[in-house]
Design a protein around this motif. Structure first.
Motif, PDB file in Angstrom:
ATOM      1  N   THR A 137      15.952  -0.542   5.467  1.00  0.00           N
ATOM      2  CA  THR A 137      14.899  -0.483   4.167  1.00  0.00           C
ATOM      3  C   THR A 137      13.531  -0.315   4.614  1.00  0.00           C
ATOM      4  N   ALA A 138      13.261  -1.042   5.681  1.00  0.00           N
ATOM      5  CA  ALA A 138      12.062  -1.116   6.065  1.00  0.00           C
ATOM      6  C   ALA A 138      11.367   0.252   6.900  1.00  0.00           C
ATOM      7  N   PHE A 139      12.389   0.708   7.313  1.00  0.00           N
ATOM      8  CA  PHE A 139      12.022   2.013   8.163  1.00  0.00           C
ATOM      9  C   PHE A 139      11.844   3.021   7.097  1.00  0.00           C
ATOM     10  N   LEU A 140      12.780   3.276   6.217  1.00  0.00           N
ATOM     11  CA  LEU A 140      12.370   4.281   5.180  1.00  0.00           C
ATOM     12  C   LEU A 140      11.138   4.237   4.381  1.00  0.00           C
ATOM     13  N   THR A 141      10.928   2.887   3.841  1.00  0.00           N
ATOM     14  CA  THR A 141       9.580   2.560   3.307  1.00  0.00           C
ATOM     15  C   THR A 141       8.309   2.960   4.074  1.00  0.00           C
ATOM     16  N   THR A 142       8.553   2.563   5.310  1.00  0.00           N
ATOM     17  CA  THR A 142       7.449   2.862   6.478  1.00  0.00           C
ATOM     18  C   THR A 142       7.033   4.260   6.371  1.00  0.00           C
ATOM     19  N   LEU A 143       8.107   5.188   6.539  1.00  0.00           N
ATOM     20  CA  LEU A 143       7.773   6.714   6.459  1.00  0.00           C
ATOM     21  C   LEU A 143       7.289   7.214   5.146  1.00  0.00           C
ATOM     22  N   ALA A 144       7.865   6.428   4.211  1.00  0.00           N
ATOM     23  CA  ALA A 144       7.176   6.885   2.991  1.00  0.00           C
ATOM     24  C   ALA A 144       5.691   6.611   2.755  1.00  0.00           C
ATOM     25  N   VAL A 145       5.294   5.612   3.082  1.00  0.00           N
ATOM     26  CA  VAL A 145       3.990   4.903   2.923  1.00  0.00           C
ATOM     27  C   VAL A 145       3.164   5.690   3.913  1.00  0.00           C
ATOM     28  N   LEU A 146       3.579   6.113   4.966  1.00  0.00           N
ATOM     29  CA  LEU A 146       2.852   6.918   6.056  1.00  0.00           C
ATOM     30  C   LEU A 146       2.649   8.286   5.532  1.00  0.00           C
ATOM     31  N   ALA A 147       3.483   8.843   4.729  1.00  0.00           N
ATOM     32  CA  ALA A 147       3.418  10.143   4.223  1.00  0.00           C
ATOM     33  C   ALA A 147       2.322  10.128   2.935  1.00  0.00           C
ATOM     34  N   ALA A 148       2.139   8.916   2.375  1.00  0.00           N
ATOM     35  CA  ALA A 148       1.598   8.876   1.140  1.00  0.00           C
ATOM     36  C   ALA A 148       0.117   8.504   1.457  1.00  0.00           C
ATOM     37  N   LEU A 149      -0.271   7.728   2.565  1.00  0.00           N
ATOM     38  CA  LEU A 149      -1.421   7.432   2.976  1.00  0.00           C
ATOM     39  C   LEU A 149      -2.642   8.380   3.025  1.00  0.00           C
ATOM     40  N   PRO A 150      -2.289   9.705   3.652  1.00  0.00           N
ATOM     41  CA  PRO A 150      -3.312  10.465   3.746  1.00  0.00           C
ATOM     42  C   PRO A 150      -3.489  11.249   2.393  1.00  0.00           C
ATOM     43  N   ALA A 151      -2.611  11.205   1.856  1.00  0.00           N
ATOM     44  CA  ALA A 151      -2.959  11.845   0.335  1.00  0.00           C
ATOM     45  C   ALA A 151      -3.569  10.903  -0.618  1.00  0.00           C
ATOM     46  N   ALA A 152      -3.320   9.774  -0.487  1.00  0.00           N
ATOM     47  CA  ALA A 152      -4.141   8.598  -1.138  1.00  0.00           C
ATOM     48  C   ALA A 152      -5.342   8.732  -0.685  1.00  0.00           C
ATOM     49  N   GLY A 153      -5.915   8.846   0.528  1.00  0.00           N
ATOM     50  CA  GLY A 153      -7.363   8.860   0.962  1.00  0.00           C
ATOM     51  C   GLY A 153      -7.954  10.307   0.717  1.00  0.00           C
ATOM     52  N   GLY A 158      -9.149   8.605  -6.746  1.00  0.00           N
ATOM     53  CA  GLY A 158      -9.576   7.258  -6.975  1.00  0.00           C
ATOM     54  C   GLY A 158      -8.774   6.200  -6.136  1.00  0.00           C
ATOM     55  N   ARG A 159      -9.418   5.096  -6.039  1.00  0.00           N
ATOM     56  CA  ARG A 159      -8.690   3.768  -5.501  1.00  0.00           C
ATOM     57  C   ARG A 159      -7.531   3.481  -6.159  1.00  0.00           C
ATOM     58  N   THR A 160      -7.621   3.453  -7.586  1.00  0.00           N
ATOM     59  CA  THR A 160      -6.353   3.008  -8.112  1.00  0.00           C
ATOM     60  C   THR A 160      -5.236   4.125  -8.095  1.00  0.00           C
ATOM     61  N   ALA A 161      -5.597   5.317  -8.333  1.00  0.00           N
ATOM     62  CA  ALA A 161      -4.724   6.410  -8.000  1.00  0.00           C
ATOM     63  C   ALA A 161      -4.004   6.206  -6.666  1.00  0.00           C
ATOM     64  N   GLY A 162      -4.787   6.325  -5.707  1.00  0.00           N
ATOM     65  CA  GLY A 162      -4.413   6.199  -4.361  1.00  0.00           C
ATOM     66  C   GLY A 162      -3.384   4.984  -4.120  1.00  0.00           C
ATOM     67  N   THR A 163      -3.884   3.823  -4.369  1.00  0.00           N
ATOM     68  CA  THR A 163      -3.063   2.848  -4.242  1.00  0.00           C
ATOM     69  C   THR A 163      -1.540   2.955  -4.934  1.00  0.00           C
ATOM     70  N   SER A 164      -1.929   3.271  -6.315  1.00  0.00           N
ATOM     71  CA  SER A 164      -0.698   3.486  -7.001  1.00  0.00           C
ATOM     72  C   SER A 164       0.250   4.676  -6.260  1.00  0.00           C
ATOM     73  N   LEU A 165      -0.175   5.554  -5.757  1.00  0.00           N
ATOM     74  CA  LEU A 165       0.465   6.528  -5.183  1.00  0.00           C
ATOM     75  C   LEU A 165       1.526   6.047  -3.903  1.00  0.00           C
ATOM     76  N   VAL A 166       0.771   5.300  -3.115  1.00  0.00           N
ATOM     77  CA  VAL A 166       1.320   4.685  -2.007  1.00  0.00           C
ATOM     78  C   VAL A 166       2.331   3.613  -2.386  1.00  0.00           C
TER      79      VAL A 166
END
Length: 226
Positions: A137-153, A158-166
């Motif tokens: 679970t930690a592994f796949l969650t990590t990959l998802a977060v890493l994929a979302a971070l650049p898009a969120a930034g 916005g900050r709210t939208a970016g955090t919500s995306l991650v």
């Protein structure tokens, strides 16, 4: 190298650091609390029994194949192939920093879950089968977060939208893999929650550290070229 890094930009962005930092702190607290509660246990908790009754059958039919496919992604062969594929895509797009982050982020998460399993000592299906937290679970969650971070930034997000995306990416990946692990009887539901929180606790700080080290390296290269 100095010509590539500016084009790639930060792998994690900066706009959401405060909010995701707060999420990381809360997630770390949850991981510790659950670890203390279940240290040395070899039976499901009351919450686990309520979510998945002992008499419940393991998932069957087509859904079992889905669960097995998801589980494979977290196995050594599957995870290596997935990480290698993600890193290769980053390199093809000339995002060397993102490629480093994929490897580093997954490495830190796997290391953290492995260490926590040894420290907590919770087992499932007998001694030797350490279960808390769920590394899959930690592994796949990590990959998802890493994929979302650049898009969120990205600029304009916005900050709210970016955090919500991650968080949405983390919830989707964590829920999918957590369901598979529980359905296959490999983990308790609280193990999956612990794995999900472990990823949220370590991935954002790892991303920011990679960005900082990469910026320093790029600055040093730029000074040498001048």
């Amino acid at each position: 190298m100095a010509g590539v890094e500016p084009e790639a930009g930060p792998a994690a962005g900066t706009a959401n650091r405060a909010r995701l930092g707060a999420v990381a702190v809360v997630a770390a607290v949850v991981v510790v609390v659950l670890g203390v509660l279940f240290a040395g246990h070899g039976e499901p908790s009351t919450v686990d029994r309520w979510l998945v009754p002992p008499t419940a059958d393991s998932v069957r039919g087509p859904w079992r194949q889905v669960a097995l496919a998801l589980d494979f992604l977290g196995e050594p062969v599957g995870s290596v192939l997935l990480v290698a594929g993600c890193a290769a895509v980053c390199l093809l797009r000339r995002r060397r920093r993102a490629a480093v982050l994929v490897v580093a982020g997954v490495g830190v998460t796997v290391g953290a879950t492995t260490l926590l399993k040894q420290v907590v000592g919770r087992t499932i299906h007998g001694a030797g089968n350490l279960s808390y937290p769920s590394g899959h679970t930690a592994f796949l969650t990590t990959l998802a977060v890493l994929a979302a971070l650049p898009a969120a930034g990205r600029p304009g997000v916005g900050r709210t939208a970016g955090t919500s995306l991650v968080l949405a990416a983390a919830v989707t990946a964590g829920a999918a893999m957590g369901w598979a692990e529980v359905a296959l009887g490999a983990h308790y539901p609280t193990d999956a929650l612990g794995g999900w929180c472990t990823a949220l606790a370590v991935t954002p700080p790892t991303a920011w550290l990679v960005d900082r080290l990469s910026d320093r390296t790029a600055d040093a290269d730029g000074r040498r070229l001048r």
